[in-house]
Design a protein around this motif. Sequence first.
Motif, PDB file in Angstrom:
ATOM      1  N   ASP A  69       3.419 -31.025 -11.786  1.00  0.00           N
ATOM      2  CA  ASP A  69       3.046 -29.823 -11.048  1.00  0.00           C
ATOM      3  C   ASP A  69       3.957 -29.538  -9.859  1.00  0.00           C
ATOM      4  O   ASP A  69       3.920 -28.442  -9.301  1.00  0.00           O
ATOM      5  CB  ASP A  69       1.603 -29.947 -10.541  1.00  0.00           C
ATOM      6  N   GLY A  70       4.758 -30.502  -9.448  1.00  0.00           N
ATOM      7  CA  GLY A  70       5.612 -30.325  -8.284  1.00  0.00           C
ATOM      8  C   GLY A  70       6.769 -29.386  -8.538  1.00  0.00           C
ATOM      9  O   GLY A  70       7.238 -29.232  -9.676  1.00  0.00           O
ATOM     10  N   GLU A  71       7.251 -28.776  -7.463  1.00  0.00           N
ATOM     11  CA  GLU A  71       8.342 -27.812  -7.578  1.00  0.00           C
ATOM     12  C   GLU A  71       9.602 -28.438  -8.166  1.00  0.00           C
ATOM     13  O   GLU A  71      10.319 -27.814  -8.947  1.00  0.00           O
ATOM     14  CB  GLU A  71       8.661 -27.233  -6.196  1.00  0.00           C
ATOM     15  N   GLY A  72       9.887 -29.680  -7.817  1.00  0.00           N
ATOM     16  CA  GLY A  72      11.085 -30.336  -8.313  1.00  0.00           C
ATOM     17  C   GLY A  72      10.895 -31.088  -9.613  1.00  0.00           C
ATOM     18  O   GLY A  72      11.844 -31.698 -10.122  1.00  0.00           O
ATOM     19  N   GLU A  73       9.709 -31.051 -10.178  1.00  0.00           N
ATOM     20  CA  GLU A  73       9.409 -31.836 -11.378  1.00  0.00           C
ATOM     21  C   GLU A  73       9.698 -31.025 -12.632  1.00  0.00           C
ATOM     22  O   GLU A  73       8.804 -30.570 -13.341  1.00  0.00           O
ATOM     23  CB  GLU A  73       7.959 -32.316 -11.329  1.00  0.00           C
ATOM     24  N   LYS A  74      10.988 -30.889 -12.902  1.00  0.00           N
ATOM     25  CA  LYS A  74      11.446 -30.103 -14.046  1.00  0.00           C
ATOM     26  C   LYS A  74      12.573 -30.844 -14.751  1.00  0.00           C
ATOM     27  O   LYS A  74      13.250 -31.687 -14.168  1.00  0.00           O
ATOM     28  CB  LYS A  74      11.913 -28.718 -13.605  1.00  0.00           C
ATOM     29  N   MET A  75      12.785 -30.494 -15.998  1.00  0.00           N
ATOM     30  CA  MET A  75      13.856 -31.084 -16.786  1.00  0.00           C
ATOM     31  C   MET A  75      14.475 -30.053 -17.717  1.00  0.00           C
ATOM     32  O   MET A  75      13.834 -29.068 -18.109  1.00  0.00           O
ATOM     33  CB  MET A  75      13.348 -32.280 -17.608  1.00  0.00           C
ATOM     34  N   ASP A  76      15.739 -30.261 -18.023  1.00  0.00           N
ATOM     35  CA  ASP A  76      16.443 -29.454 -19.014  1.00  0.00           C
ATOM     36  C   ASP A  76      16.590 -30.292 -20.279  1.00  0.00           C
ATOM     37  O   ASP A  76      16.999 -31.460 -20.219  1.00  0.00           O
ATOM     38  CB  ASP A  76      17.829 -29.042 -18.514  1.00  0.00           C
ATOM     39  N   ILE A  77      16.280 -29.696 -21.427  1.00  0.00           N
ATOM     40  CA  ILE A  77      16.331 -30.409 -22.700  1.00  0.00           C
ATOM     41  C   ILE A  77      17.326 -29.696 -23.612  1.00  0.00           C
ATOM     42  O   ILE A  77      17.230 -28.483 -23.833  1.00  0.00           O
ATOM     43  CB  ILE A  77      14.940 -30.464 -23.373  1.00  0.00           C
ATOM     44  N   TYR A  78      18.273 -30.465 -24.135  1.00  0.00           N
ATOM     45  CA  TYR A  78      19.322 -29.927 -25.006  1.00  0.00           C
ATOM     46  C   TYR A  78      19.177 -30.544 -26.394  1.00  0.00           C
ATOM     47  O   TYR A  78      19.021 -31.764 -26.527  1.00  0.00           O
ATOM     48  CB  TYR A  78      20.701 -30.241 -24.441  1.00  0.00           C
ATOM     49  N   PHE A  79      19.268 -29.699 -27.434  1.00  0.00           N
ATOM     50  CA  PHE A  79      18.974 -30.140 -28.790  1.00  0.00           C
ATOM     51  C   PHE A  79      20.214 -30.107 -29.682  1.00  0.00           C
ATOM     52  O   PHE A  79      21.098 -29.255 -29.510  1.00  0.00           O
ATOM     53  CB  PHE A  79      17.905 -29.233 -29.411  1.00  0.00           C
ATOM     54  N   GLY A 131      11.649 -35.245  -0.643  1.00  0.00           N
ATOM     55  CA  GLY A 131      11.068 -36.331  -1.416  1.00  0.00           C
ATOM     56  C   GLY A 131      11.300 -37.681  -0.770  1.00  0.00           C
ATOM     57  O   GLY A 131      12.338 -37.916  -0.155  1.00  0.00           O
ATOM     58  N   THR A 132      10.337 -38.558  -0.898  1.00  0.00           N
ATOM     59  CA  THR A 132      10.487 -39.942  -0.448  1.00  0.00           C
ATOM     60  C   THR A 132      10.905 -40.799  -1.640  1.00  0.00           C
ATOM     61  O   THR A 132      10.775 -40.388  -2.805  1.00  0.00           O
ATOM     62  CB  THR A 132       9.176 -40.480   0.119  1.00  0.00           C
ATOM     63  N   LEU A 133      11.367 -42.004  -1.368  1.00  0.00           N
ATOM     64  CA  LEU A 133      11.736 -42.909  -2.453  1.00  0.00           C
ATOM     65  C   LEU A 133      10.555 -43.183  -3.369  1.00  0.00           C
ATOM     66  O   LEU A 133      10.693 -43.170  -4.599  1.00  0.00           O
ATOM     67  CB  LEU A 133      12.286 -44.214  -1.885  1.00  0.00           C
ATOM     68  N   ASP A 134       9.391 -43.431  -2.791  1.00  0.00           N
ATOM     69  CA  ASP A 134       8.203 -43.672  -3.616  1.00  0.00           C
ATOM     70  C   ASP A 134       7.923 -42.482  -4.532  1.00  0.00           C
ATOM     71  O   ASP A 134       7.589 -42.658  -5.708  1.00  0.00           O
ATOM     72  CB  ASP A 134       6.986 -43.926  -2.726  1.00  0.00           C
ATOM     73  N   GLN A 135       8.061 -41.290  -3.987  1.00  0.00           N
ATOM     74  CA  GLN A 135       7.805 -40.089  -4.778  1.00  0.00           C
ATOM     75  C   GLN A 135       8.818 -39.950  -5.896  1.00  0.00           C
ATOM     76  O   GLN A 135       8.465 -39.625  -7.039  1.00  0.00           O
ATOM     77  CB  GLN A 135       7.840 -38.860  -3.874  1.00  0.00           C
ATOM     78  N   MET A 136      10.092 -40.193  -5.599  1.00  0.00           N
ATOM     79  CA  MET A 136      11.133 -40.066  -6.633  1.00  0.00           C
ATOM     80  C   MET A 136      10.916 -41.051  -7.771  1.00  0.00           C
ATOM     81  O   MET A 136      11.048 -40.697  -8.955  1.00  0.00           O
ATOM     82  CB  MET A 136      12.515 -40.285  -6.014  1.00  0.00           C
ATOM     83  N   VAL A 137      10.573 -42.291  -7.425  1.00  0.00           N
ATOM     84  CA  VAL A 137      10.314 -43.293  -8.454  1.00  0.00           C
ATOM     85  C   VAL A 137       9.140 -42.864  -9.326  1.00  0.00           C
ATOM     86  O   VAL A 137       9.185 -42.969 -10.561  1.00  0.00           O
ATOM     87  CB  VAL A 137      10.036 -44.667  -7.809  1.00  0.00           C
ATOM     88  N   ASP A 138       8.091 -42.356  -8.692  1.00  0.00           N
ATOM     89  CA  ASP A 138       6.933 -41.878  -9.452  1.00  0.00           C
ATOM     90  C   ASP A 138       7.312 -40.704 -10.345  1.00  0.00           C
ATOM     91  O   ASP A 138       6.891 -40.631 -11.510  1.00  0.00           O
ATOM     92  CB  ASP A 138       5.827 -41.467  -8.480  1.00  0.00           C
ATOM     93  N   GLN A 139       8.142 -39.808  -9.846  1.00  0.00           N
ATOM     94  CA  GLN A 139       8.514 -38.630 -10.625  1.00  0.00           C
ATOM     95  C   GLN A 139       9.320 -38.992 -11.871  1.00  0.00           C
ATOM     96  O   GLN A 139       9.021 -38.514 -12.970  1.00  0.00           O
ATOM     97  CB  GLN A 139       9.300 -37.658  -9.747  1.00  0.00           C
ATOM     98  N   VAL A 140      10.349 -39.804 -11.716  1.00  0.00           N
ATOM     99  CA  VAL A 140      11.159 -40.122 -12.896  1.00  0.00           C
ATOM    100  C   VAL A 140      10.356 -40.939 -13.898  1.00  0.00           C
ATOM    101  O   VAL A 140      10.550 -40.794 -15.124  1.00  0.00           O
ATOM    102  CB  VAL A 140      12.463 -40.850 -12.503  1.00  0.00           C
ATOM    103  N   LEU A 168      16.984 -45.411  -9.834  1.00  0.00           N
ATOM    104  CA  LEU A 168      15.718 -44.874 -10.329  1.00  0.00           C
ATOM    105  C   LEU A 168      15.450 -45.319 -11.762  1.00  0.00           C
ATOM    106  O   LEU A 168      14.306 -45.649 -12.108  1.00  0.00           O
ATOM    107  CB  LEU A 168      15.739 -43.343 -10.233  1.00  0.00           C
ATOM    108  N   ALA A 169      16.484 -45.351 -12.596  1.00  0.00           N
ATOM    109  CA  ALA A 169      16.304 -45.839 -13.963  1.00  0.00           C
ATOM    110  C   ALA A 169      15.889 -47.303 -13.964  1.00  0.00           C
ATOM    111  O   ALA A 169      15.048 -47.726 -14.765  1.00  0.00           O
ATOM    112  CB  ALA A 169      17.595 -45.648 -14.762  1.00  0.00           C
ATOM    113  N   ALA A 170      16.477 -48.094 -13.059  1.00  0.00           N
ATOM    114  CA  ALA A 170      16.104 -49.499 -12.967  1.00  0.00           C
ATOM    115  C   ALA A 170      14.653 -49.662 -12.539  1.00  0.00           C
ATOM    116  O   ALA A 170      13.962 -50.589 -12.987  1.00  0.00           O
ATOM    117  CB  ALA A 170      17.023 -50.216 -11.978  1.00  0.00           C
ATOM    118  N   MET A 171      14.172 -48.773 -11.683  1.00  0.00           N
ATOM    119  CA  MET A 171      12.768 -48.832 -11.286  1.00  0.00           C
ATOM    120  C   MET A 171      11.845 -48.479 -12.458  1.00  0.00           C
ATOM    121  O   MET A 171      10.743 -49.030 -12.581  1.00  0.00           O
ATOM    122  CB  MET A 171      12.521 -47.894 -10.107  1.00  0.00           C
ATOM    123  N   VAL A 172      12.285 -47.579 -13.321  1.00  0.00           N
ATOM    124  CA  VAL A 172      11.504 -47.261 -14.526  1.00  0.00           C
ATOM    125  C   VAL A 172      11.391 -48.497 -15.416  1.00  0.00           C
ATOM    126  O   VAL A 172      10.367 -48.726 -16.071  1.00  0.00           O
ATOM    127  CB  VAL A 172      12.139 -46.084 -15.292  1.00  0.00           C
TER     128      VAL A 172
END
Length: 271
Positions: A69-79, A131-140, A168-172
């Motif tokens: 729902d966040g403004e920055g929580e978007k992605m582009d998908i290429y097929f 965004g905070t670090l905690d927020q970014m980790v949660d978002q990704v 961030l990928a490592a945190m995932v």
Amino acid sequence: MALRCALSAGEAPWKTLSAEELEKHYSPSRWVVRMKAEDVVRTFVQIGSRATQKARATRRNQLDVPYGDGEGEKMDIYFPDEDSKAFPLFVFFHGGYWQSGSKDDSAFMVNPLTAQGVVVVIAAYDIAPKGTLDQMVDQVTRSVVFLQRRYPSNEGIYLCGHSAGAHLAAMVLLANWTQHGVTPNLQGFLLVSGIYHLEPLISTSQNASLHMTLEDAQRNSPQRRLEVAPARPMAPACPVLVFVGQHDSPEFHRQSREFYEIILKTIFQML
């Protein structure tokens, strides 16, 4: 990268650096050999923007897909050209020291990968100071959950990140999927020039927008979390590739080497 034996116990190497040395080691543009430091970021963004424009013009895509729902929580998908319900997903998290960069200049890998039948996802997140670090980790992390639910028949999700994106990928990699009610089909990680221990950054200019405390750094450092609680739900069959640039600073080389070594140790403990 040549991998050496783990450093012996004792004072962390970065603590022996002066403030000026630490600032230099964690200023990647100052280590580029092909152009002046002041031209690096501008050139990088220009190249990425052109590649993204080309990808959007030549590949089927869905842009600004919300994964939250966040403004920055978007992605582009290429097929790829051919439709399929089962395909591998390559997910990229951009760099920029958690305070710059965008999915809109990060689609440079789209054309070669989609040509091989891979769906490419460029995921955005709220950079600092918003965004905070905690927020970014949660978002990704939630972006990966979203993709697994949207494409449950995928042939594997492969995460890639550069610089802050590698962190961030490592945190995932360490995420507790029970909390999200789904276990994504993670099949590989590609970490490029990442920072896996954040404490050295606290006293550098890179922290001006992050406002990172020692507790923030410790909580969001994948290396420290593996050291403190090494038993993680990580499958040994899932490859984790840790890369660092030839001309990156010695501190970036050290960070990648030590993170590689702690991952290797953790996997052996799980066998």
